[in-house]
Design a protein around this motif. Sequence first.
Motif, PDB file in Angstrom:
ATOM      1  N   ALA A  39       6.094   3.683   2.633  1.00  0.00           N
ATOM      2  CA  ALA A  39       5.995   4.839   1.723  1.00  0.00           C
ATOM      3  C   ALA A  39       7.266   5.689   1.823  1.00  0.00           C
ATOM      4  N   CYS A  58       0.850  -1.210   0.000  1.00  0.00           N
ATOM      5  CA  CYS A  58       0.000   0.000   0.000  1.00  0.00           C
ATOM      6  C   CYS A  58       0.879   1.251   0.000  1.00  0.00           C
ATOM      7  N   GLY A  59       1.888   1.256   0.861  1.00  0.00           N
ATOM      8  CA  GLY A  59       2.790   2.412   0.943  1.00  0.00           C
ATOM      9  C   GLY A  59       3.563   2.584  -0.350  1.00  0.00           C
ATOM     10  N   TYR A  76      -5.923   1.806   0.622  1.00  0.00           N
ATOM     11  CA  TYR A  76      -5.886   0.672  -0.312  1.00  0.00           C
ATOM     12  C   TYR A  76      -6.123  -0.644   0.425  1.00  0.00           C
ATOM     13  N   SER A 108      -2.757   6.304   1.102  1.00  0.00           N
ATOM     14  CA  SER A 108      -2.205   4.998   0.699  1.00  0.00           C
ATOM     15  C   SER A 108      -2.799   3.875   1.549  1.00  0.00           C
ATOM     16  N   LYS A 148       1.730   8.381  -7.048  1.00  0.00           N
ATOM     17  CA  LYS A 148       1.870   9.842  -6.932  1.00  0.00           C
ATOM     18  C   LYS A 148       3.004  10.329  -7.842  1.00  0.00           C
ATOM     19  N   ARG A 195       2.702   1.507  -3.341  1.00  0.00           N
ATOM     20  CA  ARG A 195       1.793   1.909  -4.425  1.00  0.00           C
ATOM     21  C   ARG A 195       1.407   3.394  -4.308  1.00  0.00           C
ATOM     22  N   GLY A 196       1.148   3.841  -3.080  1.00  0.00           N
ATOM     23  CA  GLY A 196       0.765   5.247  -2.877  1.00  0.00           C
ATOM     24  C   GLY A 196       1.829   6.184  -3.422  1.00  0.00           C
ATOM     25  N   CYS A 241       0.433   9.109   2.952  1.00  0.00           N
ATOM     26  CA  CYS A 241       0.382   7.810   3.649  1.00  0.00           C
ATOM     27  C   CYS A 241      -1.040   7.491   4.089  1.00  0.00           C
TER      28      CYS A 241
END
Length: 479
Positions: free
Chosen positions: A166, A114-115, A194, A191, A122, A117-118, A188
């Motif tokens: 992240a 998740c981190g 997700y 993110s 971006k 991908r965030g 974050c």
Amino acid sequence: MDSNYVPVIRINEKNSNESLSKLCENFKNTFGRKASFIVRVPGRVNLIGEHIDYHGFSVLPMAIESDILIAVSENKEGKICLENSESEKYKSYCEQSTDFNLITPPSWFHYFLCGFRGITEKLHSNNQCNGTIECVTSKGLNAFVVGSIPPSSGLSSSSALVSAAALSTLCLMKGCDKIVKAEIAELCASSERYIGTQGGGMDQAIAFLATNGSAKLIEFEPSLSSSTVILPRNAVFYVIHCGSTLNKAATHHFNTRVFETRIAALIIAKKNNVIAGDYVSNKKYLSLRDVMVALGKNCEQMSASLKEYIQQKDYSIDDILQELSINEQSLLELVSGCSQDAIEKFKHVISNSGDSLRLFNRALHVYEEANRVLRVKNICETNANDQEKLRLIADLMNDSHLSCKNLYECSCEQLDETVEMALRYGAFGARLTGAGWGGCVVAALPESSVQSFEDNMKQQSKSYFRSKPSQGALIYNIE
Ligand code: ADP
Ligand code: NG1
């Protein structure tokens, strides 16, 4: 050092502290090369202000000493390879792609992804490359994770992991200097959604904005900011684990409360001719704070007039659709601010909620709890003596727990028993902290009661620690 930026500290792998040296060694043994840097993100304890961050209301947390540490280097094959010091519990992950089909409950590496991908989304979406986060090419990474925050216990282990992931990703892809704390904290928070939980931004905000020795008032409006709250000098805070846990992403409890309170905001808006669609066109949902501001009222006034807007009964989905004169799809779009991920989550809530959505009680909790946060801040700023201030703050903590238990229904038997135990052992105030339904209690007591409190606690099997406000996220650059 500019305090707006995540601090970067140079370390030498041989001359750093024991836990960092051990992490460097583990990294080298696992990946056969030296780590380039380590990130540290702390957990947090929330002193007061529960389940109100996702309505834009201010909260009062402090970072704790327990944290997530991640040692990182580039993976030249473009893979994401993750190892964890608790390798039995958290199995290795090494894949080329970051596409993940989320399973319930999620695996630990999904939080990392998740981190990752965030940040990558971006970076790639920022085509003009003129923001503080610029476009860069994606890289693979090797990461070794060590964590000391008890998971699923209201101390924000998941947010520390997502935020550390992240920060690691951004640091690797764009460099570790001049990472703006407030900017990455917000990134974050989005993110982590997700993973499925439609939470607020408290955990990520305190993770980045905390400073050593201070609790912080975190404000989300008009933009994310933090200010130091000077607590009474004699105040001591203990965190006590009640013995049971709840994984937010594995159950519907959390998202159901988000759903109920966003519907409450829609009903108040409809009764007062506030147009919810205006918010949705900005990809936002309407919060209980938004309607309060639109009506020109404060939290106390909203609590007092709530019964004019919402009935004190259990609502079914049909009741709600009738009340709002819309269909289910429109309701889903309104409560999710049109985010497709959130729509999917709220569909699950609808199929699991039955006919017992307690809109009045949930909204009343939010407005009263938001008001308690302001009252604690004001008490801290008065000239009263420390003992008197502590008593007043502790009373509000007790009220907060009762509200979580009776109105928000996010407590459980073990949490209630732990609160009662802490009060019996001399705490002036005690309440569940974090999401609830298990996890930890935070108890406030005067320094003079510490000895007898500790003597009593030692007779118990419960794990506990004295909470000292710790530093926010850091990056250690390895020479
Ligand atoms: P919290 O309330 O602590 O944020 P959640 O239930 O939201 O807890 O998330 C807990 C999950 O986060 C764990 O089940 C695990 O997947 C992940 N997690 C927490 N700490 C660690 C860790 N040290 N290493 C790997 N994963 C972790
Ligand atoms: P924890 O305690 O980490 O489960 C959750 C939310 C917070 C906040 C609190 C309740 C996430 C990542 N965290 O925290 O935003 O809403 O519950 O006050 O969703």
